[in-house]
Design an enzyme around this catalytic site. Structure first.
Site, PDB file in Angstrom:
ATOM      1  N   ASP A 128     101.083  34.102  17.772  1.00  0.00           N
ATOM      2  CA  ASP A 128     100.095  34.998  17.163  1.00  0.00           C
ATOM      3  C   ASP A 128      99.950  36.316  17.926  1.00  0.00           C
ATOM      4  OD1 ASP A 128      99.458  32.819  15.407  1.00  0.00           O
ATOM      5  OD2 ASP A 128      98.273  31.976  17.039  1.00  0.00           O
ATOM      6  N   GLY A 137     103.396  31.513  10.802  1.00  0.00           N
ATOM      7  CA  GLY A 137     102.762  32.282   9.729  1.00  0.00           C
ATOM      8  C   GLY A 137     102.960  33.749  10.022  1.00  0.00           C
ATOM      9  N   HIS A 138     103.875  34.383   9.310  1.00  0.00           N
ATOM     10  CA  HIS A 138     104.134  35.795   9.554  1.00  0.00           C
ATOM     11  C   HIS A 138     103.616  36.627   8.379  1.00  0.00           C
ATOM     12  CE1 HIS A 138     107.552  34.823  12.610  1.00  0.00           C
ATOM     13  NE2 HIS A 138     106.354  34.520  13.045  1.00  0.00           N
ATOM     14  N   LYS A 158     103.795  39.397  15.894  1.00  0.00           N
ATOM     15  CA  LYS A 158     105.241  39.574  15.739  1.00  0.00           C
ATOM     16  C   LYS A 158     105.596  40.144  14.370  1.00  0.00           C
ATOM     17  CE  LYS A 158     106.095  35.224  16.916  1.00  0.00           C
ATOM     18  NZ  LYS A 158     104.884  34.815  17.592  1.00  0.00           N
ATOM     19  N   GLN A 205     106.307  31.274  16.960  1.00  0.00           N
ATOM     20  CA  GLN A 205     105.453  30.741  18.033  1.00  0.00           C
ATOM     21  C   GLN A 205     105.553  31.622  19.292  1.00  0.00           C
ATOM     22  OE1 GLN A 205     107.612  27.944  16.504  1.00  0.00           O
ATOM     23  NE2 GLN A 205     106.043  28.092  14.951  1.00  0.00           N
TER      24      GLN A 205
HETATM   25  P1  IMP Z   1     103.273  22.123  15.850  1.00  0.00           P
HETATM   26  O1  IMP Z   1     104.249  23.238  16.040  1.00  0.00           O
HETATM   27  O2  IMP Z   1     102.698  22.064  14.451  1.00  0.00           O
HETATM   28  O3  IMP Z   1     103.827  20.799  16.296  1.00  0.00           O
HETATM   29  O4  IMP Z   1     102.016  22.413  16.800  1.00  0.00           O
HETATM   30  C1  IMP Z   1     102.113  22.339  18.207  1.00  0.00           C
HETATM   31  C2  IMP Z   1     101.278  23.427  18.883  1.00  0.00           C
HETATM   32  O5  IMP Z   1     101.857  24.693  18.580  1.00  0.00           O
HETATM   33  C3  IMP Z   1      99.830  23.507  18.412  1.00  0.00           C
HETATM   34  O6  IMP Z   1      99.024  23.911  19.500  1.00  0.00           O
HETATM   35  C4  IMP Z   1      99.861  24.600  17.364  1.00  0.00           C
HETATM   36  O7  IMP Z   1      98.599  25.218  17.205  1.00  0.00           O
HETATM   37  C5  IMP Z   1     100.870  25.532  17.990  1.00  0.00           C
HETATM   38  N1  IMP Z   1     101.569  26.388  17.006  1.00  0.00           N
HETATM   39  C6  IMP Z   1     102.549  26.037  16.163  1.00  0.00           C
HETATM   40  N2  IMP Z   1     102.964  27.089  15.440  1.00  0.00           N
HETATM   41  C7  IMP Z   1     102.240  28.137  15.841  1.00  0.00           C
HETATM   42  C8  IMP Z   1     102.244  29.534  15.494  1.00  0.00           C
HETATM   43  O8  IMP Z   1     103.009  30.018  14.653  1.00  0.00           O
HETATM   44  N3  IMP Z   1     101.324  30.312  16.161  1.00  0.00           N
HETATM   45  C9  IMP Z   1     100.509  29.815  17.118  1.00  0.00           C
HETATM   46  N4  IMP Z   1     100.484  28.537  17.473  1.00  0.00           N
HETATM   47  C10 IMP Z   1     101.343  27.707  16.861  1.00  0.00           C
END
Ligand code: IMP
Length: 430
Positions: free
Chosen positions: A13, A40-41, A16, A224
């Site tokens: 977040d 989420g972009h 990007k 991420q």
């Molecule tokens: P997962 O990727 O759904 O397995 O989540 C694992 C961790 O990564 C959690 O803390 C999510 O909130 C975080 N996370 C996954 N995708 C994103 C992203 O695009 N932005 C910020 N945090 C993310």
């Protein structure tokens, strides 16, 4: 011709979307190399908002090749829905403009169910995931029981692969009190979605290497952030993929020499969603204010993001691990109006000073951030397009960040609008 990797240098977040959009306009090929639709972009182009999860940001621009690499985990039903939604907005997506690696693992409905069932169990199991099945799918990939895009092309193989996955998953589900998977229904829905996905399937490694040889500009679009990296993040509170720059090569089938410039995206303060350590987290009015001014709500889950001061220790660390050549500093305008700003310059642990975050969880739990205070600025920096538009204190803040993280600012973003950017170094031309 330079190829550029964009990675988040904090917990995701970092903003990007806008930077990737700016770069993708100048690239020929845009490739996702890890993660899935947990990302989420948001892109704002000509006032229109595009929300992307699995698709590379390049799809919204004509004349580009968008690539989903083998390092990604792909939910085929989500992809089809996302393509339909983007088409509704007038964007053309064809097998000529979108390529999906044949060896990309598929996220199936039971991956999401398992993800959510684990999260619901208790606080010991909870990671705070997006619940989209990302972790369980990557587990199956390395567990050699995942179903991949190419498997959709042959019914016998598909049945074999599904049976292999079910042996594992039905045992697991019994332990969690979930019903066994309906094999026939799953196979039927996979056969139904297969042609929709297979039309985009291709040997991405080959296309990428050919593009490189032809002198095309490649943009590797990370999702991420580095502190969520499965190896170097705040484990176990991480995502299940490698998100750092080296993964751009592995996740698309290229050699490490294909990467010329690594751009780290860094927010002028810090946020994170989900559980896990966060040394500079604020629970006071300042934290509240950062969240409100920065509109810090998750684009995928809608969850409120945790907010805190800029942590130079962590960003120095992630810039080193990804070999960041320059950063894009975002959301500086969120800091407008603060009397005083704080930057974390080191950690104190049991009376000792650390210039990095140690790995052991018990040690991490004792981290006390050491802060340096800097005067804030009252003027608005929103929309600034040159250094001359910035108050002296804002420039000092940026310069101090560069010094502390040992990495220069290549771009400075001062609003979600794409032109509200101060360009210092063009990563493609560097
Ligand atoms: P997962 O990727 O759904 O397995 O989540 C694992 C961790 O990564 C959690 O803390 C999510 O909130 C975080 N996370 C996954 N995708 C994103 C992203 O695009 N932005 C910020 N945090 C993310």
């Amino acid at each position: 011709m330079a190829n550029v990797v964009v990675v988040g240098a904090q917990w995701g977040d970092e903003g990007k979307g806008k930077i990737v959009d700016w770069l993708s306009e100048r690239a020929d090929v845009i490739a996702r190399f890890q993660g899935g639709h947990n990302a989420g972009h948001t892109l704002v182009i000509g006032g229109e908002v595009f929300k992307l999860n699995a698709l590379p940001s390049g799809v919204v621009r004509g004349g580009k090749l968008s690539v989903i690499g083998n390092g990604v985990v792909l939910d085929p039903w989500h992809l089809v829905k996302e393509i339909a939604a983007i088409r509704e907005q007038g964007v053309e997506i064809t097998p000529e403009t979108l390529m999906v690696a044949e060896n990309t693992p598929l996220i199936l409905p039971f991956h999401g169910e398992l993800d959510r069932a684990r999260e619901a169990q208790n606080s010991v199991a909870r990671i705070g995931t997006t619940g989209r099945g990302i972790g369980p799918c990557y587990e199956d990939k390395v567990g050699r029981r995942v179903i991949r895009v190419a498997d959709l092309g042959d019914n016998d193989t598909l049945e074999l692969r599904v049976d292999r996955a079910l042996v594992h998953h039905n045992a697991l589900r019994a332990g969690l009190g979930l019903d066994p998977i309906n094999r026939d229904a799953l196979l039927e829905s996979l056969r139904a979605i297969a042609p929709e996905i297979l039309q985009y399937a291709a040997p991405v490694w080959k296309a990428m290497n050919e593009a490189r040889r032809a002198g095309k500009r490649i943009l590797f679009e990370g999702a991420q952030g580095s502190l969520l990296d499965a190896d170097f993040g705040t484990y176990p509170y991480v995502t299940s993929s490698n998100v750092i720059a080296g993964q751009a090569a592995t996740g698309t089938g290229m050699g490490p020499g294909a990467i010329d410039f690594v751009l780290g995206i860094v927010k002028a303060y810090t946020t994170r969603v989900g559980e896990g350590p966060f040394p500079t987290e604020l629970h006071d009015d300042d934290g509240q204010r950062l969240g409100e001014r920065g509109r810090e709500f998750g684009t995928v889950t809608g969850r409120k993001r945790r907010c805190g001061w800029f942590d130079a220790v962590l960003v120095r660390q992630t810039c080193a691990i990804s070999g960041v050549n320059g950063i894009a500093l975002t959301k500086l305008d969120v800091l407008d109006g603060f009397e005083t700003l704080r930057i974390c310059t080191g950690y104190e642990i049991d009376g000792e000073t650390y210039d990095y975050l140690p790995t052991a969880a018990a040690v991490q739990a004792k981290v006390r951030p050491v802060y340096e205070e800097m005067p804030g600025w009252q003027e608005s920096t929103a929309g600034a397009r040159s250094w001359a538009d910035l108050p002296a204190e804002a420039i000092k803040y940026v310069r101090r960040i560069e010094e502390l993280i040992q990495c220069p600012v290549a771009m400075l973003s001062t609003s979600p609008e794409r032109d509200d950017t101060i360009l210092v170094t063009d990563p493609f031309e560097d």
